[in-house]
Design a protein around this motif. Sequence first.
Motif, PDB file in Angstrom:
ATOM      1  N   TYR A 104     -10.816   3.873   0.094  1.00 37.92           N
ATOM      2  CA  TYR A 104     -10.849   3.822   0.633  1.00 37.92           C
ATOM      3  C   TYR A 104     -11.882   4.331   1.454  1.00 37.92           C
ATOM      4  O   TYR A 104     -11.740   5.493   1.550  1.00 37.92           O
ATOM      5  CB  TYR A 104      -8.936   4.989   1.474  1.00 37.92           C
ATOM      6  CG  TYR A 104      -7.543   4.155   1.332  1.00 37.92           C
ATOM      7  CD1 TYR A 104      -7.268   3.497   0.227  1.00 37.92           C
ATOM      8  CD2 TYR A 104      -6.905   4.516   2.363  1.00 37.92           C
ATOM      9  CE1 TYR A 104      -6.150   2.412   0.592  1.00 37.92           C
ATOM     10  CE2 TYR A 104      -5.667   4.123   2.895  1.00 37.92           C
ATOM     11  CZ  TYR A 104      -5.114   2.726   1.194  1.00 37.92           C
ATOM     12  OH  TYR A 104      -3.959   2.215   0.999  1.00 37.92           O
ATOM     13  N   LEU A 147      -3.250  12.067  -1.028  1.00 39.80           N
ATOM     14  CA  LEU A 147      -2.762  11.122  -1.404  1.00 39.80           C
ATOM     15  C   LEU A 147      -3.714   9.606  -1.019  1.00 39.80           C
ATOM     16  O   LEU A 147      -3.514   8.493  -1.720  1.00 39.80           O
ATOM     17  CB  LEU A 147      -1.235  10.896  -0.997  1.00 39.80           C
ATOM     18  CG  LEU A 147      -0.278  11.725  -1.411  1.00 39.80           C
ATOM     19  CD1 LEU A 147       1.183  11.176  -1.244  1.00 39.80           C
ATOM     20  CD2 LEU A 147      -0.377  11.729  -2.713  1.00 39.80           C
ATOM     21  N   VAL A 148      -4.629  10.679  -0.265  1.00 42.69           N
ATOM     22  CA  VAL A 148      -5.650   8.814  -0.458  1.00 42.69           C
ATOM     23  C   VAL A 148      -6.728   8.027  -1.404  1.00 42.69           C
ATOM     24  O   VAL A 148      -7.214   9.336  -1.526  1.00 42.69           O
ATOM     25  CB  VAL A 148      -6.098   9.124   0.887  1.00 42.69           C
ATOM     26  CG1 VAL A 148      -7.524   8.503   1.385  1.00 42.69           C
ATOM     27  CG2 VAL A 148      -6.029   9.451   2.706  1.00 42.69           C
ATOM     28  N   PRO A 149      -6.688   7.024  -1.670  1.00 41.84           N
ATOM     29  CA  PRO A 149      -6.763   6.731  -2.936  1.00 41.84           C
ATOM     30  C   PRO A 149      -8.940   6.740  -2.619  1.00 41.84           C
ATOM     31  O   PRO A 149      -9.193   6.837  -1.572  1.00 41.84           O
ATOM     32  CB  PRO A 149      -6.914   5.001  -3.353  1.00 41.84           C
ATOM     33  CG  PRO A 149      -5.575   5.129  -2.139  1.00 41.84           C
ATOM     34  CD  PRO A 149      -5.565   6.188  -1.002  1.00 41.84           C
ATOM     35  N   GLU A 204       0.825  -1.282   0.099  1.00 45.57           N
ATOM     36  CA  GLU A 204      -0.138  -0.052  -0.220  1.00 45.57           C
ATOM     37  C   GLU A 204       0.734   1.153  -0.075  1.00 45.57           C
ATOM     38  O   GLU A 204       0.489   2.595  -0.341  1.00 45.57           O
ATOM     39  CB  GLU A 204      -0.818   0.289   1.122  1.00 45.57           C
ATOM     40  CG  GLU A 204      -2.648  -0.902   1.026  1.00 45.57           C
ATOM     41  CD  GLU A 204      -3.289  -1.313   0.051  1.00 45.57           C
ATOM     42  OE1 GLU A 204      -3.555   0.636  -0.304  1.00 45.57           O
ATOM     43  OE2 GLU A 204      -2.678  -1.618  -0.989  1.00 45.57           O
ATOM     44  N   ARG A 233       1.647   1.443  -3.547  1.00 45.76           N
ATOM     45  CA  ARG A 233       0.880   1.907  -4.586  1.00 45.76           C
ATOM     46  C   ARG A 233       0.064   3.003  -4.588  1.00 45.76           C
ATOM     47  O   ARG A 233       0.049   4.322  -5.294  1.00 45.76           O
ATOM     48  CB  ARG A 233      -0.386   0.745  -4.001  1.00 45.76           C
ATOM     49  CG  ARG A 233      -1.741   0.953  -4.759  1.00 45.76           C
ATOM     50  CD  ARG A 233      -2.526  -0.307  -4.774  1.00 45.76           C
ATOM     51  NE  ARG A 233      -3.579  -0.455  -3.994  1.00 45.76           N
ATOM     52  CZ  ARG A 233      -4.207   0.489  -4.211  1.00 45.76           C
ATOM     53  NH1 ARG A 233      -4.614   1.214  -5.518  1.00 45.76           N
ATOM     54  NH2 ARG A 233      -5.111   1.082  -2.646  1.00 45.76           N
ATOM     55  N   THR A 234       0.092   3.839  -2.841  1.00 43.39           N
ATOM     56  CA  THR A 234      -0.181   5.011  -2.657  1.00 43.39           C
ATOM     57  C   THR A 234       1.005   6.261  -2.987  1.00 43.39           C
ATOM     58  O   THR A 234       0.390   7.690  -2.910  1.00 43.39           O
ATOM     59  CB  THR A 234      -1.095   5.372  -2.022  1.00 43.39           C
ATOM     60  OG1 THR A 234      -0.123   4.575  -0.142  1.00 43.39           O
ATOM     61  CG2 THR A 234      -2.681   3.958  -1.583  1.00 43.39           C
TER      62      THR A 234
END
Length: 874
Positions: free
Chosen positions: A496, A491-493, A461, A464-465
């Motif tokens: 989430y 930056l949180v997808p 993670e 990826r993030t």
Amino acid sequence: MKDGPTPAMKQYYTVKAAHPDAILFFQMGDFYETFGDDAAVVARELDIVLTARGRDRNGERMPLAGVPLHAADGYIARLVNKGYKVVVCDQVEDPKKAKGVVKRDVVRVITPGTLIDSAMLSSSGAKYLMAIAPGKKDAWGMAFLDVSTGEFFVSTGDGGRDCHEIVSEVVRYRPSECIVPESCGDAVIDRLRSQGVLVSRYRDEAFAPGAAAALLCEQFGTASLAGYGCEGLDEAVAAAGAALHYARETQRSELCHITGLATRLPKKAMVLDAITLRNLEITKSIRGDTDTATLLSALDATETPMGGRLLRSLLIAPLIAREAIEQRLDAVEYFVAGPMVRADIRSRLHRCADIERIAGRIAYGNAGPRDLATLRESIGQLPALKACFAGDLPAKITEALASMSDLAETEDLIGRAIVDDPPAMAKAGGMIREGFNPDLDTLRELATSGKDWIAEFQQSERERTGIRSLKVGYNRIFGYYIEVTKANLHLVPPEYERRQTTANGERYTIPELREKEALIATAEERLSAVEAETYANLVATLAAAVPELQATARAVAHLDVYAGLAEVAARYDYTRPAIEESGRIVIREGRHPVVERSMDVGFVPNDTELDGSGNQIMIITGANMAGKSTYMRAVALICIMAQMGSFVPARHAGIGLVDRVFTRVGAFDDLASGQSTFMVEMLELANILNNVTDQSLVVLDEIGRGTSTLDGCSIAQAVVEFLHGKAVTGPRTLFATHFHELITLEGSLKRVHNFHFAVRDTGREVTFLRKLIPGATDKSYGVHVAELAGIPKKVTDRARTVLKEAMLQEPRTGAGGQPRYTQMLLVDPGEGTAVTNPAVEELQRLNLDEMTPLAALNTLHRLRDLANGGDGRR
């Protein structure tokens, strides 16, 4: 409480009403709470904070004191060892699943006499529960049960005046708790409590002989009690049944390790009553509540807890059958003669744990993983231990080896099941070895791989993030979560799912993490349950081996005792006693086994010859501090040691069997009953005179000193005459006295002989030589002893003046007009050397019939000069 007690407190009051004499530990969440008077006791005894919460049923503030659940055993142990009973009431259902108030139930009743948990047993000594039951004509039955080991035996005694025999059994076995029938009189209970025993009344029906016998037969799986030697002893059976019933009730268990009952009647062993046990300091020092400086401490070189308990039981009940004594002495001699074998065996015994108590905990079901690991190590010593023995062996050693089981299957099972370094408590987990249970291994792998997956998920993670500080955490409320700081929220997808906002950022989850969390949580929960179940099944399987473990523990204990007694004998130069049925006691160079260890200079040994039909009574006079009491105690202790099967501190000892040892020494006021020193002395003396036999050994020190000189001397003389009697034999007696009038009895009673301890008195200096010699002395050197004690010189000088005045006024005759005499030791010869002092030689050459008074006076001056080291020329 305005609206009455809460549902939980209603539960509390119900349980407390059923156990009013115990402290109730009542579980409320992660704590055990105590309330009211219990809380006050707990706060005081455990030094914890006393608070208050809510109101009691009277509207007053309710005192409260609590201890954490995880630390409760330590607190309970402290209370029980202070003499309190503790009832433990647990929550017996999951609060999350409870509908209404959580169900609670009593799971343990812990009393001082029924301890079995290793954490609560403060020592390796026996922990007896005693029960007493009245019979006909002052006959009482007594039972002693050690729940921790399964040891169980009965005895009988006279409950007459002062409960003397019952008290003697209490002093002998030191029970932690005693139960008596509800209908028992207060006098008996008060007498027991005066000995420091916790006494509880127990329902009368438990003491019914018929019901008691039925319960015992059920426990032992027998049709009758004939094989246990207690048929016809209804009161003893009643006591045993009540003890077993009480133990099963308090422990909430069938106590399957209690498999038999022994009968120990007083007539089958040398009788050592409470007074003798105290005066001779057999197991407890007179100088305080300590076990040091006792005969037991002097003889105890055992390496195992089982051996230590057995040694004590043998010492307080010496044998009276010559063959049985000789068999024990044979076993001790085997180890004395083989120092290499003895050292090897003792080193292996040192590695043996308390097999007996571990077996008890296995049977009870509360043995810990560390108990089992220790048991495996102990069993592992047995093959090498047995291999140490070879050739013809004494009967007692052969008997012990035959009782030791191989236990290889038990050792193998524990070795396969328990890890090498297990936790002390099963609830900690991690005690079952990998490979023992495939299902458990699978769950462990799943739980372990789940944690590895979490670590890998966190790293993936982050990559990826692009959030390098991203962390995967866990708490009991939200489970696993992804934590992102405020600086990285942009930056949180979008996938989430936010779960919680914190001061530093946000916590999220995703479906993939939730699914894995469910798998991990299920695996860990099942892992704990399966491991607990596996361990419980293991302990249940091991319970089948408990009888073999108990028999092996007893065998190891016997080997340990014999090897330990041999070690003491070799280390301190003891010799094997010759056991006789002649009635003679002949000791050459006997020593006190305890006193000699504490002396900076060598102990002066002494000889003894006692014979019921010849030298029956030794009247011992002499100076204070000369060694009279130590000498008499040494003779008694040597007899006790010999008959319990030990070598003795002497160059030679021929011991004619002794049925009882009676002692009357020291001065003790019984303040509790308002009895004076003299009354206590007379009560103890009455017990001796009413129970003595020709086979007894009687030790009397300063009889009659608690009253006036005339009364005391009269009583002392009457006692000597009574013990001498008119028959041809009587009890062997050592009689120390400062009543110098008694020395004349040697002339009128043919089996009475005078002895005294030698003193070198130069007129300027007094030296106690500690040597017993024939004859009598009329000097006590009390003023000299006062000086040694540090009495001010002004007092001792005045005492000398008063003494000289009294001696000038006192006629130098004894009772009946007989002249007193004093035998002084003029010289101090070494062992085996003849007296060669010139004064003695000249005395032997004198012709008194031809000597004039003037010549006699000149000769006396010359002899004094020679005795003081001069040349005799006057």
